[in-house]
Design a protein around this motif. Structure first.
Motif, PDB file in Angstrom:
ATOM      1  N   ILE A  88       0.798  -1.057   0.075  1.00  0.00           N
ATOM      2  CA  ILE A  88      -0.068   0.021  -0.075  1.00  0.00           C
ATOM      3  C   ILE A  88       0.716   1.351   0.162  1.00  0.00           C
ATOM      4  CG2 ILE A  88      -1.810   1.296   1.255  1.00  0.00           C
ATOM      5  CD1 ILE A  88      -2.631  -1.411   2.681  1.00  0.00           C
ATOM      6  N   ALA A  90       0.534   5.294  -0.232  1.00  0.00           N
ATOM      7  CA  ALA A  90      -0.515   6.331  -0.076  1.00  0.00           C
ATOM      8  C   ALA A  90       0.156   7.754   0.171  1.00  0.00           C
ATOM      9  CB  ALA A  90      -1.484   6.100   1.009  1.00  0.00           C
ATOM     10  N   ASP A  92      -0.077  11.857   1.549  1.00  0.00           N
ATOM     11  CA  ASP A  92      -0.937  12.639   2.608  1.00  0.00           C
ATOM     12  C   ASP A  92      -1.550  13.764   2.078  1.00  0.00           C
ATOM     13  OD1 ASP A  92       1.379  13.967   2.322  1.00  0.00           O
ATOM     14  OD2 ASP A  92       1.579  14.450   4.212  1.00  0.00           O
ATOM     15  N   THR A 115      -4.529  12.793  -3.817  1.00  0.00           N
ATOM     16  CA  THR A 115      -3.413  12.004  -3.411  1.00  0.00           C
ATOM     17  C   THR A 115      -3.635  10.545  -4.229  1.00  0.00           C
ATOM     18  OG1 THR A 115      -4.501  11.266  -1.452  1.00  0.00           O
ATOM     19  CG2 THR A 115      -3.594  13.400  -1.206  1.00  0.00           C
ATOM     20  N   LEU A 117      -3.116   6.780  -4.104  1.00  0.00           N
ATOM     21  CA  LEU A 117      -3.539   5.521  -3.287  1.00  0.00           C
ATOM     22  C   LEU A 117      -3.154   4.165  -4.011  1.00  0.00           C
ATOM     23  CD1 LEU A 117      -4.142   4.046  -0.663  1.00  0.00           C
ATOM     24  CD2 LEU A 117      -6.669   4.383  -1.392  1.00  0.00           C
TER      25      LEU A 117
END
Length: 135
Positions: A88, A90, A92, A115, A117
């Motif tokens: 994962i 990601a 911020d 953002t 992901l």
């Protein structure tokens, strides 16, 4: 990446010949060094580090992070554990990079609030793209 946006000679060279769009509603702001002839060159014409600012150097930093992440995933694969691993990645916040005259994340425009992901691994459907919010 967070400012200051600094890329190495190798990273800057990887984006040297590309054309990058101007920021939205603010042409010319934070133009890429290769579009404004601001790359520092030695007497052999090679790029000198560091290269600072510009949308292209931000992209060069992202490409470098992608390569580093790939090397980690490749190592997990070589260990035979990729089928047992969920990855994962990601962010911020996004980065305005001059859009509407803003830099950073201080204004809640699309570029700052969008953002990435990225999720991959066993049980995760391959190739799915979701454009809306996630929680």
């Amino acid at each position: 990446p967070h400012p200051p946006i600094v890329s190495t000679s190798r990273m800057a060279a990887s984006v040297m010949e590309r054309q990058w769009p101007d920021p939205i509603n603010n042409p010319g702001f934070m133009r890429c060094p290769q579009q404004t002839q601001k790359f520092k060159l030695n007497n052999q014409g090679q790029i000198l580090p560091p290269q600072i600012d510009g949308r292209c150097n931000y992209a060069a930093e992202l490409e470098n992070l992608d390569a580093l992440m790939f090397s980690i995933v490749k190592h997990v694969e070589e260990m035979g554990e990729l089928d047992n691993t969920i990855v994962i990645v990601a962010g911020d916040h996004g980065e305005n990079l001059g859009d509407n005259g803003a830099s950073g994340k201080g204004m809640p425009w699309h570029a700052a609030v969008s953002t990435p992901l990225f999720i991959m691994g066993p049980g995760i459907r391959h190739g799915r793209v979701h454009e809306g919010p996630v929680s």
